[in-house]
Design an enzyme around this catalytic site. Structure first.
Site, PDB file in Angstrom:
ATOM      1  N   ASP A  17      60.699 166.085  -4.810  1.00  0.00           N
ATOM      2  CA  ASP A  17      60.428 167.157  -4.111  1.00  0.00           C
ATOM      3  C   ASP A  17      59.690 168.492  -4.732  1.00  0.00           C
ATOM      4  O   ASP A  17      58.960 169.108  -3.979  1.00  0.00           O
ATOM      5  CB  ASP A  17      62.210 167.883  -3.766  1.00  0.00           C
ATOM      6  CG  ASP A  17      62.675 166.906  -2.803  1.00  0.00           C
ATOM      7  OD1 ASP A  17      62.164 166.003  -2.145  1.00  0.00           O
ATOM      8  OD2 ASP A  17      63.946 167.438  -2.486  1.00  0.00           O
ATOM      9  N   HIS A  18      59.860 168.437  -6.085  1.00  0.00           N
ATOM     10  CA  HIS A  18      59.317 169.579  -6.840  1.00  0.00           C
ATOM     11  C   HIS A  18      57.992 169.285  -6.912  1.00  0.00           C
ATOM     12  O   HIS A  18      57.288 170.356  -7.452  1.00  0.00           O
ATOM     13  CB  HIS A  18      60.173 169.651  -8.048  1.00  0.00           C
ATOM     14  CG  HIS A  18      61.393 170.175  -7.663  1.00  0.00           C
ATOM     15  ND1 HIS A  18      61.687 171.346  -6.736  1.00  0.00           N
ATOM     16  CD2 HIS A  18      62.743 169.843  -8.026  1.00  0.00           C
ATOM     17  CE1 HIS A  18      63.088 171.392  -6.711  1.00  0.00           C
ATOM     18  NE2 HIS A  18      63.640 170.502  -7.288  1.00  0.00           N
ATOM     19  N   HIS A  30      63.719 165.191   0.205  1.00  0.00           N
ATOM     20  CA  HIS A  30      64.520 165.958   0.985  1.00  0.00           C
ATOM     21  C   HIS A  30      63.822 166.770   1.878  1.00  0.00           C
ATOM     22  O   HIS A  30      63.065 167.458   1.567  1.00  0.00           O
ATOM     23  CB  HIS A  30      65.381 166.868   0.212  1.00  0.00           C
ATOM     24  CG  HIS A  30      66.405 167.641   0.788  1.00  0.00           C
ATOM     25  ND1 HIS A  30      67.595 168.357   0.228  1.00  0.00           N
ATOM     26  CD2 HIS A  30      66.716 167.695   2.122  1.00  0.00           C
ATOM     27  CE1 HIS A  30      68.302 169.070   1.136  1.00  0.00           C
ATOM     28  NE2 HIS A  30      67.643 168.782   2.321  1.00  0.00           N
ATOM     29  N   ARG A  50      60.539 173.674   3.106  1.00  0.00           N
ATOM     30  CA  ARG A  50      60.019 174.332   1.871  1.00  0.00           C
ATOM     31  C   ARG A  50      59.238 173.689   0.839  1.00  0.00           C
ATOM     32  O   ARG A  50      58.494 174.202   0.169  1.00  0.00           O
ATOM     33  CB  ARG A  50      61.271 175.219   1.209  1.00  0.00           C
ATOM     34  CG  ARG A  50      61.924 174.350   0.546  1.00  0.00           C
ATOM     35  CD  ARG A  50      63.293 175.294  -0.431  1.00  0.00           C
ATOM     36  NE  ARG A  50      64.008 175.921   0.622  1.00  0.00           N
ATOM     37  CZ  ARG A  50      65.186 176.242   0.240  1.00  0.00           C
ATOM     38  NH1 ARG A  50      65.691 176.122  -1.015  1.00  0.00           N
ATOM     39  NH2 ARG A  50      66.168 176.709   1.209  1.00  0.00           N
ATOM     40  N   THR A  90      70.316 172.310  -3.102  1.00  0.00           N
ATOM     41  CA  THR A  90      71.698 171.902  -2.794  1.00  0.00           C
ATOM     42  C   THR A  90      73.088 172.445  -3.573  1.00  0.00           C
ATOM     43  O   THR A  90      73.259 171.837  -4.601  1.00  0.00           O
ATOM     44  CB  THR A  90      71.766 170.120  -2.436  1.00  0.00           C
ATOM     45  OG1 THR A  90      70.462 169.836  -1.887  1.00  0.00           O
ATOM     46  CG2 THR A  90      72.915 169.842  -1.703  1.00  0.00           C
ATOM     47  N   GLU A 113      77.251 159.539  -2.618  1.00  0.00           N
ATOM     48  CA  GLU A 113      76.514 160.022  -3.699  1.00  0.00           C
ATOM     49  C   GLU A 113      77.534 161.324  -4.644  1.00  0.00           C
ATOM     50  O   GLU A 113      77.799 162.291  -3.770  1.00  0.00           O
ATOM     51  CB  GLU A 113      75.425 160.681  -3.433  1.00  0.00           C
ATOM     52  CG  GLU A 113      74.742 161.362  -4.735  1.00  0.00           C
ATOM     53  CD  GLU A 113      73.140 161.568  -4.677  1.00  0.00           C
ATOM     54  OE1 GLU A 113      72.326 161.057  -3.632  1.00  0.00           O
ATOM     55  OE2 GLU A 113      72.718 162.586  -5.354  1.00  0.00           O
TER      56      GLU A 113
HETATM   57  N1  PXP Z   1      70.909 164.098  -5.017  1.00  0.00           N
HETATM   58  C1  PXP Z   1      71.002 165.299  -4.143  1.00  0.00           C
HETATM   59  C2  PXP Z   1      71.780 164.962  -2.777  1.00  0.00           C
HETATM   60  C3  PXP Z   1      70.147 166.285  -4.111  1.00  0.00           C
HETATM   61  O1  PXP Z   1      70.046 167.191  -3.045  1.00  0.00           O
HETATM   62  C4  PXP Z   1      69.358 166.545  -5.193  1.00  0.00           C
HETATM   63  C5  PXP Z   1      68.354 167.699  -5.247  1.00  0.00           C
HETATM   64  O2  PXP Z   1      67.298 167.718  -4.462  1.00  0.00           O
HETATM   65  C6  PXP Z   1      69.300 165.399  -6.199  1.00  0.00           C
HETATM   66  C7  PXP Z   1      69.972 164.500  -5.865  1.00  0.00           C
HETATM   67  C8  PXP Z   1      68.626 165.644  -7.424  1.00  0.00           C
HETATM   68  O3  PXP Z   1      69.083 166.954  -8.095  1.00  0.00           O
HETATM   69  P1  PXP Z   1      67.928 167.321  -9.310  1.00  0.00           P
HETATM   70  O4  PXP Z   1      66.654 167.741  -8.848  1.00  0.00           O
HETATM   71  O5  PXP Z   1      69.010 168.424 -10.124  1.00  0.00           O
HETATM   72  O6  PXP Z   1      67.830 166.249 -10.136  1.00  0.00           O
END
Ligand code: PXP
Length: 378
Positions: free
Chosen positions: A149-150, A183, A189, A241, A291
């Site tokens: 995502d990032h 996601h 976004r 989230t 999860e």
């Molecule tokens: N699992 C879920 C359900 C999430 O919403 C996220 C964040 O998008 C992640 C895992 C991964 O989290 P992080 O980016 O903090 O590693």
């Protein structure tokens, strides 16, 4: 006496593995002196058998015929067509599904019968679970799925085309990750619809789509058909989230969403806090997987709070596994706090994004993924 295996199907399975497993079932119960025949057949034949003996003219996955004669335990008939279908829906291999069905059939031969009532159902479930725990080889390595995502967050900062999360996903796969996670948020976004469509085409490992259980997202999932959907809560104002899904409070809506995804052939995971009531509610929805939200553990201020959160995750991962759910974990995991969780055999998959993409900025994405793989796989 060994178990006898008869193969009447072209579905590829490891006969040696099945035969060894059948022998181990017998020896586990002190019944190695008894005969058990396992017929591995197809939907056509099992339908005939189901019709002839039980008046049910449809294919089923497994049927048992206990025998009373001296030296005979009985016969188990398994449809490999059904085993293959169920394996695909549950993200396991056909071999493993056959072993699960064989355990079920074997427990029937021992005299257990879940159809007699809820007490009998519970007893049978416990017996089956006990045997599977004893005999299934424990996984020693969890899968690592990387959330990209990032990469899209940086692209959206300028509204242009780079960096492209689809390219990132390819590099992540080349570095050895077991899957890609994105996601698709209601406000788009970061990840865009186009990203998910392209990822569906190019991801070779496993594509997880995280999404809210909304009408719009359920439609997109049914259309794109990711390998698995993780249902997450979503608030417009949150940075990321923030908590697990309140499955207990939203049980009906989540159950409906799980059913719609299953009807579309998509396995489901639900993102929840490590709480027993939420896990029980998740189980009732029909999902195959949860999860565990690891955010409270990752963000805990101080050693004592972190230990408490860690112990809670351990207990809840065990509880979920014991009631038959696959356990994934994610959120806030980084190069310092993942190793301890990776040592838990109950957690079969990690979903990690922010820390890996952050390290990639300085070290390159291949290095960042490989460093995390070393922590997860040991
Ligand atoms: N699992 C879920 C359900 C999430 O919403 C996220 C964040 O998008 C992640 C895992 C991964 O989290 P992080 O980016 O903090 O590693």
């Amino acid at each position: 006496m060994p178990a006898f295996i008869i193969l009447e199907s072209v579905v590829p399975v490891s006969l040696l593995k099945i035969r060894r497993y059948a022998d181990r079932l017998l020896s586990c119960e002190g019944l190695s002196d008894k005969d058990m025949t396992v017929l591995l057949t197809g939907n056509g034949r099992i339908m005939e058998i189901n019709k002839k003996w039980f008046g049910r003219p449809w294919p089923t996955n497994v049927i048992s015929f206990p025998m009373k004669e001296h030296g005979q335990l009985g016969d188990v008939v398994i449809s490999l067509d059904k085993a293959m279908e169920e394996a695909q829906a549950g993200l396991t291999s056909t071999d493993n599904r056959v072993l699960e069905l064989l355990t079920h059939g074997f427990v029937h031969l021992l005299g257990y019968d879940h159809e007699l009532g809820s007490k009998e159902e519970q007893l049978m479930f416990e017996k089956e679970f006990d045997l599977r725990k004893k005999l299934f080889r424990r996984r020693t390595m969890a899968d690592l799925c990387i959330n990209v995502d990032h990469v899209a967050t940086i692209r959206q900062a300028r509204g242009g085309v780079e960096p492209d999360p689809v390219v990132a996903a390819g590099l992540v796969e080349l570095a050895g990750a077991d899957g890609i996670v994105v996601h698709l948020r209601e406000d788009r976004r970061h990840i865009q619809d186009r990203d998910v469509r392209l990822l569906r085409e190019m991801v070779q490992t496993r594509l997880t789509l995280e999404m809210a259980a909304t009408e719009e997202m359920l439609g997109i999932a049914a259309d794109i058909r990711p390998d698995i959907v993780t249902l997450v809560p979503e608030k417009r104002q949150e940075l990321t989230t923030e908590g697990g899904l309140d499955v207990k409070g939203l049980e009906k809506a989540i159950t409906d969403a799980v059913k719609r995804l299953h009807d579309a052939g998509i396995p489901v995971s639900i993102f929840i806090d490590p709480e027993k009531e939420q896990i029980e509610a998740a189980k009732r929805t029909g999902t195959e997987c949860i999860e565990i939200h690891t955010g409270r553990y990752a963000d805990a201020a101080g050693e004592k709070a972190r230990e408490m959160e860690f112990d809670l995750i351990v207990d809840m991962a065990r509880f979920a596994t014991d009631i038959g759910l696959r356990v994934h974990a994610g959120h806030g995991l980084n190069y310092q706090n993942t190793g301890r969780l990776a040592a838990l055999s109950e957690i079969v998959e990690f979903s990690i994004g922010h820390s890996v993409i952050s390290r990639a900025v300085f070290a390159g994405i291949e290095r960042a993924v490989k460093d995390m793989l070393t922590l997860v796989k040991g």
